[in-house]
Design a protein around this motif. Structure first.
Motif, PDB file in Angstrom:
ATOM      1  N   VAL A   1     -14.955  16.915  24.056  1.00 26.11           N
ATOM      2  CA  VAL A   1     -15.325  16.560  22.919  1.00 26.11           C
ATOM      3  C   VAL A   1     -14.995  18.002  21.794  1.00 26.11           C
ATOM      4  N   GLN A   2     -16.011  18.689  22.317  1.00 25.05           N
ATOM      5  CA  GLN A   2     -16.202  20.009  20.896  1.00 25.05           C
ATOM      6  C   GLN A   2     -15.585  21.071  21.393  1.00 25.05           C
ATOM      7  N   ALA A   3     -14.850  21.524  22.925  1.00 20.97           N
ATOM      8  CA  ALA A   3     -14.323  22.518  22.886  1.00 20.97           C
ATOM      9  C   ALA A   3     -13.157  22.213  22.836  1.00 20.97           C
ATOM     10  N   LEU A   4     -12.533  20.347  22.268  1.00 22.40           N
ATOM     11  CA  LEU A   4     -11.355  20.676  22.661  1.00 22.40           C
ATOM     12  C   LEU A   4     -11.220  20.641  21.120  1.00 22.40           C
ATOM     13  N   ARG A   5     -12.622  20.181  20.266  1.00 15.76           N
ATOM     14  CA  ARG A   5     -12.438  20.602  18.213  1.00 15.76           C
ATOM     15  C   ARG A   5     -12.566  22.452  18.143  1.00 15.76           C
ATOM     16  N   ASP A   6     -13.369  22.877  19.250  1.00 13.69           N
ATOM     17  CA  ASP A   6     -13.658  24.602  18.455  1.00 13.69           C
ATOM     18  C   ASP A   6     -11.530  25.425  19.229  1.00 13.69           C
ATOM     19  N   VAL A   7     -10.544  24.389  19.610  1.00 15.44           N
ATOM     20  CA  VAL A   7      -9.671  25.547  20.317  1.00 15.44           C
ATOM     21  C   VAL A   7      -8.412  24.118  18.958  1.00 15.44           C
ATOM     22  N   GLY A   8      -8.596  23.256  18.123  1.00 12.91           N
ATOM     23  CA  GLY A   8      -7.808  22.498  16.941  1.00 12.91           C
ATOM     24  C   GLY A   8      -7.095  21.736  17.235  1.00 12.91           C
ATOM     25  N   LEU A   9      -7.591  21.197  18.385  1.00  8.27           N
ATOM     26  CA  LEU A   9      -6.851  19.826  19.042  1.00  8.27           C
ATOM     27  C   LEU A   9      -7.902  17.964  18.591  1.00  8.27           C
ATOM     28  N   GLU A  10      -8.662  19.122  17.535  1.00  7.57           N
ATOM     29  CA  GLU A  10      -9.748  17.318  16.737  1.00  7.57           C
ATOM     30  C   GLU A  10      -8.541  16.198  17.108  1.00  7.57           C
ATOM     31  N   GLY A  11      -8.586  15.319  17.431  1.00  2.96           N
ATOM     32  CA  GLY A  11      -7.614  13.637  17.209  1.00  2.96           C
ATOM     33  C   GLY A  11      -6.420  13.591  18.536  1.00  2.96           C
ATOM     34  N   LYS A  12      -6.706  14.650  19.005  1.00  2.43           N
ATOM     35  CA  LYS A  12      -4.783  14.537  20.068  1.00  2.43           C
ATOM     36  C   LYS A  12      -6.184  14.847  21.870  1.00  2.43           C
ATOM     37  N   ASP A  13      -7.058  14.509  22.143  1.00  5.38           N
ATOM     38  CA  ASP A  13      -8.173  13.982  22.899  1.00  5.38           C
ATOM     39  C   ASP A  13      -7.220  13.117  24.241  1.00  5.38           C
ATOM     40  N   HIS A  14      -6.769  12.300  23.431  1.00  2.00           N
ATOM     41  CA  HIS A  14      -6.139  11.099  25.038  1.00  2.00           C
ATOM     42  C   HIS A  14      -4.630  11.185  24.814  1.00  2.00           C
TER      43      HIS A  14
ATOM     44  N   VAL B   1     -15.538  25.589  28.221  1.00  3.97           N
ATOM     45  CA  VAL B   1     -16.484  24.391  27.867  1.00  3.97           C
ATOM     46  C   VAL B   1     -17.537  24.619  28.666  1.00  3.97           C
ATOM     47  N   LYS B   2     -17.087  25.287  30.075  1.00  8.27           N
ATOM     48  CA  LYS B   2     -18.823  25.640  31.224  1.00  8.27           C
ATOM     49  C   LYS B   2     -19.117  26.784  30.554  1.00  8.27           C
ATOM     50  N   GLN B   3     -18.642  27.603  29.973  1.00 12.02           N
ATOM     51  CA  GLN B   3     -19.534  28.716  29.092  1.00 12.02           C
ATOM     52  C   GLN B   3     -19.610  29.436  30.350  1.00 12.02           C
ATOM     53  N   PRO B   4     -18.358  30.084  31.379  1.00 13.26           N
ATOM     54  CA  PRO B   4     -18.371  30.782  32.221  1.00 13.26           C
ATOM     55  C   PRO B   4     -18.690  32.646  32.085  1.00 13.26           C
ATOM     56  N   LEU B   5     -19.332  33.010  32.878  1.00 13.75           N
ATOM     57  CA  LEU B   5     -19.659  34.440  33.019  1.00 13.75           C
ATOM     58  C   LEU B   5     -17.692  35.286  32.509  1.00 13.75           C
ATOM     59  N   LEU B   6     -16.433  34.765  33.005  1.00  9.69           N
ATOM     60  CA  LEU B   6     -15.768  35.223  32.867  1.00  9.69           C
ATOM     61  C   LEU B   6     -14.375  35.020  32.900  1.00  9.69           C
ATOM     62  N   ILE B   7     -13.288  35.303  32.143  1.00  8.70           N
ATOM     63  CA  ILE B   7     -11.979  34.234  31.850  1.00  8.70           C
ATOM     64  C   ILE B   7     -11.283  35.286  32.595  1.00  8.70           C
ATOM     65  N   LEU B   8     -10.292  34.582  33.171  1.00  6.36           N
ATOM     66  CA  LEU B   8      -9.048  35.652  33.976  1.00  6.36           C
ATOM     67  C   LEU B   8      -7.507  34.940  33.102  1.00  6.36           C
ATOM     68  N   ALA B   9      -6.828  35.618  32.533  1.00  8.07           N
ATOM     69  CA  ALA B   9      -5.808  34.729  31.997  1.00  8.07           C
ATOM     70  C   ALA B   9      -4.515  35.624  32.494  1.00  8.07           C
ATOM     71  N   ASP B  10      -3.989  35.023  33.007  1.00  9.75           N
ATOM     72  CA  ASP B  10      -2.191  35.482  33.877  1.00  9.75           C
ATOM     73  C   ASP B  10      -1.907  35.609  32.978  1.00  9.75           C
ATOM     74  N   GLU B  11      -1.290  36.458  31.987  1.00 13.03           N
ATOM     75  CA  GLU B  11       0.062  35.496  31.065  1.00 13.03           C
ATOM     76  C   GLU B  11      -0.227  34.751  29.841  1.00 13.03           C
ATOM     77  N   PRO B  12      -1.159  35.050  29.814  1.00  5.44           N
ATOM     78  CA  PRO B  12      -1.087  33.574  29.043  1.00  5.44           C
ATOM     79  C   PRO B  12      -0.926  33.158  27.988  1.00  5.44           C
ATOM     80  N   THR B  13      -0.153  34.309  27.316  1.00  7.10           N
ATOM     81  CA  THR B  13       1.282  33.329  26.317  1.00  7.10           C
ATOM     82  C   THR B  13       2.690  34.088  26.580  1.00  7.10           C
ATOM     83  N   GLY B  14       2.873  34.342  27.850  1.00  4.17           N
ATOM     84  CA  GLY B  14       3.736  35.051  29.026  1.00  4.17           C
ATOM     85  C   GLY B  14       5.431  33.312  28.464  1.00  4.17           C
ATOM     86  N   ASN B  15       4.701  32.797  28.540  1.00  2.00           N
ATOM     87  CA  ASN B  15       5.419  31.326  28.579  1.00  2.00           C
ATOM     88  C   ASN B  15       5.385  30.630  26.184  1.00  2.00           C
TER      89      ASN B  15
END
Ligand SMILES: Nc1ncnc2c1ncn2[C@@H]1O[C@H](COP(=O)(O)OP(=O)(O)O)[C@@H](O)[C@H]1O
Ligand SMILES: [Mg+2]
Length: 231
Positions: free
Chosen positions: A124-137, A158-172
């Motif tokens: 719930v908190q992670a969805l809030r952090d990305v501005g999606l409060e209220g759209k959880d469902h 949400v899992k507080q990873p060591l590393l994030i790999l993002a493959d063209e995250p804004t490409g679409n």
């Protein structure tokens, strides 16, 4: 400080490469320090996705070595790599790759379950952090592209990873949405000091990165501090 990722003389040949006499990766080398945000820039077909998939342990190199946190990825074995991925890695894709039959909340929660920390409040908190409060469902098809990518970011952070790999995250995404999603992604990484490698063929993504790594025909050919470039 020791790098948390070390890529040493990495080669990848796909079975079909033989006819062409080329390889997707040709001796790539890279060292990444903890907390760095790196833009991996290269043209389509230059080997970005191949490199990220090898780093994630999804695919395996033909030759060479990848060390994460000082451990040889190959030596971990298939099970070890899967476990490492679930606990330590967030992957963000161009086409979001959310599970279509799960809601936003369930997509994020699944990531926590796989990491052995099934705490709904964290999702719930992670969805809030990305501005999606209220759209959880909502289901992915009930969200815009930008919102879907926010869910994917929530799922990764949400899992507080060591590393994030993002493959063209804004490409679409359209330019403005892409910019917002990129800012959000970088902000979330900075907040948690998460290391990120972000592949892109668009130079615009480099403005908020610590370092640019250029990949040309499967080799890393240029590294310069991000400040050397115009925004
Ligand atoms: N599964 C695959 N089988 C065969 N060739 C592949 C495969 N994936 C990628 N390639 C080839 O490897 C090269 C690098 O591709 P890729 O890593 O997807 O580049 P990028 O992500 O930079 O566009 C390309 O020539 C591509 O055609
Ligand atoms: Mg690619």
């Amino acid at each position: 400080m020791d790098p948390i990722i070390r890529v040493i003389d990495l080669w990848k040949e796909y079975p079909t490469d033989g006819d062409k006499g080329t390889a997707a990766l040709r001796g790539a080398r890279l060292e990444v320090r903890s907390g760095e945000i790196i833009a991996l820039l290269g043209k389509s077909g230059s080997g970005k996705t191949t490199l990220l998939n090898l780093l994630a342990g999804i695919d395996r190199p033909t030759k060479g070595r990848i060390e994460v946190e000082g451990r040889d990825l190959e030596a971990m074995g298939e099970k070890g790599r899967t476990q490492w991925r679930r606990l330590r890695l967030g992957f963000i894709f161009q086409f979001f790759n959310l599970l279509p039959t799960l809601t936003a909340f369930e997509n994020v929660f699944l990531s926590l379950e796989l990491a052995g920390r099934p705490d709904p409040q964290l999702a719930v908190q992670a969805l809030r952090d990305v501005g999606l409060e209220g759209k959880d469902h909502r289901y992915p098809h009930e969200l815009s592209g930008g919102e879907q990518q926010r869910v994917a970011i929530a799922r990764a952070i949400v899992k507080q990873p060591l590393l994030i790999l993002a493959d063209e995250p804004t490409g679409n995404l359209d330019t403005q949405t892409g910019r917002q999603v990129l800012d959000l992604l970088v902000e979330q990484c900075r907040r948690a000091s998460t290391t990120m490698i972000m592949a892109s063929h668009a130079a615009s993504t480099r403005r908020c990165c610590d370092r640019i790594v250029r990949i040309v025909d499967g080799a890393i050919v240029e590294e310069a501090p991000a400040v050397d470039f115009e925004p």
